[in-house]
Design a protein around this motif. Structure first.
Motif, PDB file in Angstrom:
ATOM      1  N   ALA A 103      28.772  56.254  30.561  1.00 48.51           N
ATOM      2  CA  ALA A 103      29.195  55.065  31.322  1.00 48.51           C
ATOM      3  C   ALA A 103      29.088  53.857  30.396  1.00 48.51           C
ATOM      4  N   TYR A 104      30.045  53.723  29.499  1.00 50.68           N
ATOM      5  CA  TYR A 104      29.994  52.677  28.476  1.00 50.68           C
ATOM      6  C   TYR A 104      30.086  51.295  29.108  1.00 50.68           C
ATOM      7  N   ALA A 105      29.145  50.422  28.747  1.00 47.53           N
ATOM      8  CA  ALA A 105      29.087  49.050  29.272  1.00 47.53           C
ATOM      9  C   ALA A 105      28.927  49.027  30.794  1.00 47.53           C
ATOM     10  N   ALA A 106      28.054  49.896  31.302  1.00 47.32           N
ATOM     11  CA  ALA A 106      27.815  49.955  32.750  1.00 47.32           C
ATOM     12  C   ALA A 106      27.160  48.669  33.223  1.00 47.32           C
ATOM     13  N   HIS A 107      27.843  47.940  34.088  1.00 43.16           N
ATOM     14  CA  HIS A 107      27.313  46.680  34.589  1.00 43.16           C
ATOM     15  C   HIS A 107      26.554  46.854  35.893  1.00 43.16           C
ATOM     16  N   ALA A 108      27.144  47.569  36.840  1.00 40.85           N
ATOM     17  CA  ALA A 108      26.551  47.672  38.171  1.00 40.85           C
ATOM     18  C   ALA A 108      26.758  49.076  38.714  1.00 40.85           C
ATOM     19  N   CYS A 109      25.895  49.447  39.667  1.00 34.44           N
ATOM     20  CA  CYS A 109      26.002  50.769  40.286  1.00 34.44           C
ATOM     21  C   CYS A 109      25.635  50.667  41.757  1.00 34.44           C
ATOM     22  N   TRP A 110      26.074  51.639  42.523  1.00 39.38           N
ATOM     23  CA  TRP A 110      25.651  51.743  43.911  1.00 39.38           C
ATOM     24  C   TRP A 110      25.728  53.205  44.323  1.00 39.38           C
ATOM     25  N   VAL A 111      24.868  53.597  45.233  1.00 40.49           N
ATOM     26  CA  VAL A 111      24.756  54.999  45.612  1.00 40.49           C
ATOM     27  C   VAL A 111      25.388  55.220  46.982  1.00 40.49           C
ATOM     28  N   ALA A 162      36.964  45.596  28.892  1.00 38.15           N
ATOM     29  CA  ALA A 162      38.416  45.749  29.019  1.00 38.15           C
ATOM     30  C   ALA A 162      38.764  47.222  29.189  1.00 38.15           C
ATOM     31  N   GLY A 163      39.540  47.509  30.211  1.00 34.25           N
ATOM     32  CA  GLY A 163      39.818  48.903  30.528  1.00 34.25           C
ATOM     33  C   GLY A 163      38.685  49.571  31.276  1.00 34.25           C
ATOM     34  N   GLY A 164      37.808  48.760  31.839  1.00 29.67           N
ATOM     35  CA  GLY A 164      36.657  49.306  32.549  1.00 29.67           C
ATOM     36  C   GLY A 164      37.051  50.074  33.794  1.00 29.67           C
ATOM     37  N   ASN A 196      44.254  47.887  32.528  1.00 28.60           N
ATOM     38  CA  ASN A 196      43.747  48.248  31.208  1.00 28.60           C
ATOM     39  C   ASN A 196      43.072  47.106  30.465  1.00 28.60           C
ATOM     40  N   ASP A 197      43.429  45.870  30.748  1.00 25.53           N
ATOM     41  CA  ASP A 197      42.853  44.734  30.023  1.00 25.53           C
ATOM     42  C   ASP A 197      41.725  44.051  30.781  1.00 25.53           C
ATOM     43  N   TRP A 198      41.314  44.641  31.916  1.00 24.29           N
ATOM     44  CA  TRP A 198      40.355  43.955  32.770  1.00 24.29           C
ATOM     45  C   TRP A 198      39.209  44.874  33.144  1.00 24.29           C
ATOM     46  N   SER A 199      38.275  44.338  33.913  1.00 27.69           N
ATOM     47  CA  SER A 199      37.126  45.165  34.275  1.00 27.69           C
ATOM     48  C   SER A 199      36.633  44.840  35.673  1.00 27.69           C
ATOM     49  N   PRO A 200      35.947  45.805  36.302  1.00 26.13           N
ATOM     50  CA  PRO A 200      35.230  45.515  37.538  1.00 26.13           C
ATOM     51  C   PRO A 200      33.916  44.813  37.216  1.00 26.13           C
ATOM     52  N   HIS A 201      33.278  44.312  38.250  1.00 26.17           N
ATOM     53  CA  HIS A 201      32.001  43.623  38.060  1.00 26.17           C
ATOM     54  C   HIS A 201      30.930  44.251  38.948  1.00 26.17           C
ATOM     55  N   ASN A 202      30.834  43.842  40.207  1.00 20.51           N
ATOM     56  CA  ASN A 202      29.845  44.411  41.117  1.00 20.51           C
ATOM     57  C   ASN A 202      30.495  45.338  42.130  1.00 20.51           C
ATOM     58  N   LYS A 250      29.567  50.839  51.633  1.00 16.48           N
ATOM     59  CA  LYS A 250      29.281  50.751  53.068  1.00 16.48           C
ATOM     60  C   LYS A 250      30.091  51.826  53.758  1.00 16.48           C
ATOM     61  N   GLY A 251      29.402  52.809  54.305  1.00 13.98           N
ATOM     62  CA  GLY A 251      30.091  53.920  54.939  1.00 13.98           C
ATOM     63  C   GLY A 251      30.911  54.699  53.925  1.00 13.98           C
ATOM     64  N   ASP A 252      32.182  54.900  54.243  1.00 12.80           N
ATOM     65  CA  ASP A 252      33.068  55.673  53.369  1.00 12.80           C
ATOM     66  C   ASP A 252      33.898  54.794  52.446  1.00 12.80           C
ATOM     67  N   TYR A 253      33.440  53.567  52.209  1.00 13.74           N
ATOM     68  CA  TYR A 253      34.224  52.656  51.388  1.00 13.74           C
ATOM     69  C   TYR A 253      33.375  52.053  50.266  1.00 13.74           C
ATOM     70  N   LEU A 254      34.016  51.866  49.135  1.00 15.51           N
ATOM     71  CA  LEU A 254      33.408  51.199  47.994  1.00 15.51           C
ATOM     72  C   LEU A 254      34.096  49.850  47.821  1.00 15.51           C
ATOM     73  N   TYR A 255      33.309  48.782  47.856  1.00 18.00           N
ATOM     74  CA  TYR A 255      33.836  47.421  47.727  1.00 18.00           C
ATOM     75  C   TYR A 255      33.573  46.935  46.307  1.00 18.00           C
ATOM     76  N   ILE A 256      34.629  46.474  45.633  1.00 15.22           N
ATOM     77  CA  ILE A 256      34.570  46.138  44.213  1.00 15.22           C
ATOM     78  C   ILE A 256      35.034  44.704  44.008  1.00 15.22           C
ATOM     79  N   SER A 257      34.193  43.899  43.365  1.00 13.89           N
ATOM     80  CA  SER A 257      34.687  42.600  42.876  1.00 13.89           C
ATOM     81  C   SER A 257      35.270  42.850  41.496  1.00 13.89           C
ATOM     82  N   HIS A 258      36.558  42.569  41.328  1.00 16.43           N
ATOM     83  CA  HIS A 258      37.293  43.061  40.164  1.00 16.43           C
ATOM     84  C   HIS A 258      37.989  41.930  39.407  1.00 16.43           C
ATOM     85  N   TYR A 259      37.282  40.810  39.231  1.00 13.19           N
ATOM     86  CA  TYR A 259      37.844  39.697  38.473  1.00 13.19           C
ATOM     87  C   TYR A 259      39.268  39.382  38.932  1.00 13.19           C
ATOM     88  N   VAL A 260      40.265  39.453  38.031  1.00 13.72           N
ATOM     89  CA  VAL A 260      41.624  39.003  38.376  1.00 13.72           C
ATOM     90  C   VAL A 260      42.277  39.839  39.473  1.00 13.72           C
TER      91      VAL A 260
END
Length: 212
Positions: free
Chosen positions: A134-142, A156-158, A183-189, A193-203
């Protein structure tokens, strides 16, 4: 925790304790200042886990990669409990006394390590597993059943990566995902919640994945 909010900062400041009994009138009542910065903090079962402090609070030459404070006894006055040192941890998530940590970097270079720790005894954090990829792993959730850890790689390409952690002696990559033209961007946090993954993904703003 209860009616108190704890605030960390990457500026030159410790952990602020804010009374939010009246949300319209939050009151700063204390600051735990044995550290001068933190990347993230998270409460679990009456303990506050401080992540990415870069501080040597015991004067032994080791950077405190995870610091544990007890807030259950006196929420206004966090009490130092223990720490773990060994690799810079950037962000964490917890499930049933297992803490998963993102080792985004080693020194000044990006790294690809993820960790699992036993925190059933907060006075003695025990490393259970470490895995790579997990190269450059910023955040995780279970996931809510505890069987899957999702990781956001902040580069970039995260990608979002999912790992089977049902057996910590045999952790496996399940899948990877990125938005179209990502490919040029990355997720953050990320948060589950339940069956969904919520991602803050910059642009790309808020991205929601079905993880059922």
């Amino acid at each position: 925790y209860n009616n108190y909010m704890y605030i960390g900062t990457e500026g030159e400041q410790g952990i602020q304790v804010v009374d939010i009994n009246n949300p319209n009138n939050p009151i700063l009542i204390n600051e735990w200042n044995l550290i001068s910065r933190s990347h993230n903090i998270m409460e679990y079962d009456g303990y506050l886990y401080i992540i990415g402090s870069y501080n040597d609070i015991n004067g032994d030459g080791d950077v405190s990669d995870i610091i544990v404070l007890d807030v259950s006894t006196d929420p206004e006055n966090p009490e130092y409990v223990s720490e773990w040192s060994g690799h810079y941890i950037h962000d964490v998530c917890m499930h049933e006394n297992i803490l998963y940590g993102c080792g985004i970097q080693d020194g000044q270079s990006y790294d690809d390590k993820m960790f699992a720790f036993d925190i059933s005894d907060p006075t003695n954090i025990v490393e259970l597993a470490m895995w790579e990829g997990a190269y450059a792993a910023h955040a995780c959730w279970v996931s809510e059943d505890g069987n899957t850890v999702f990781v956001a790689t902040e580069i970039a390409g995260g990608h979002i990566k999912s790992y089977d952690v049902s057996n910590l002696n045999n952790i496996n990559l399940l899948d990877t995902w990125m938005p179209e033209n990502g490919n040029d961007w990355s997720p953050h946090n990320i948060f589950v919640k339940g069956d969904y993954l919520y991602i803050s993904h910059y642009v790309f703003g808020l991205q929601i994945l079905d993880i059922s």
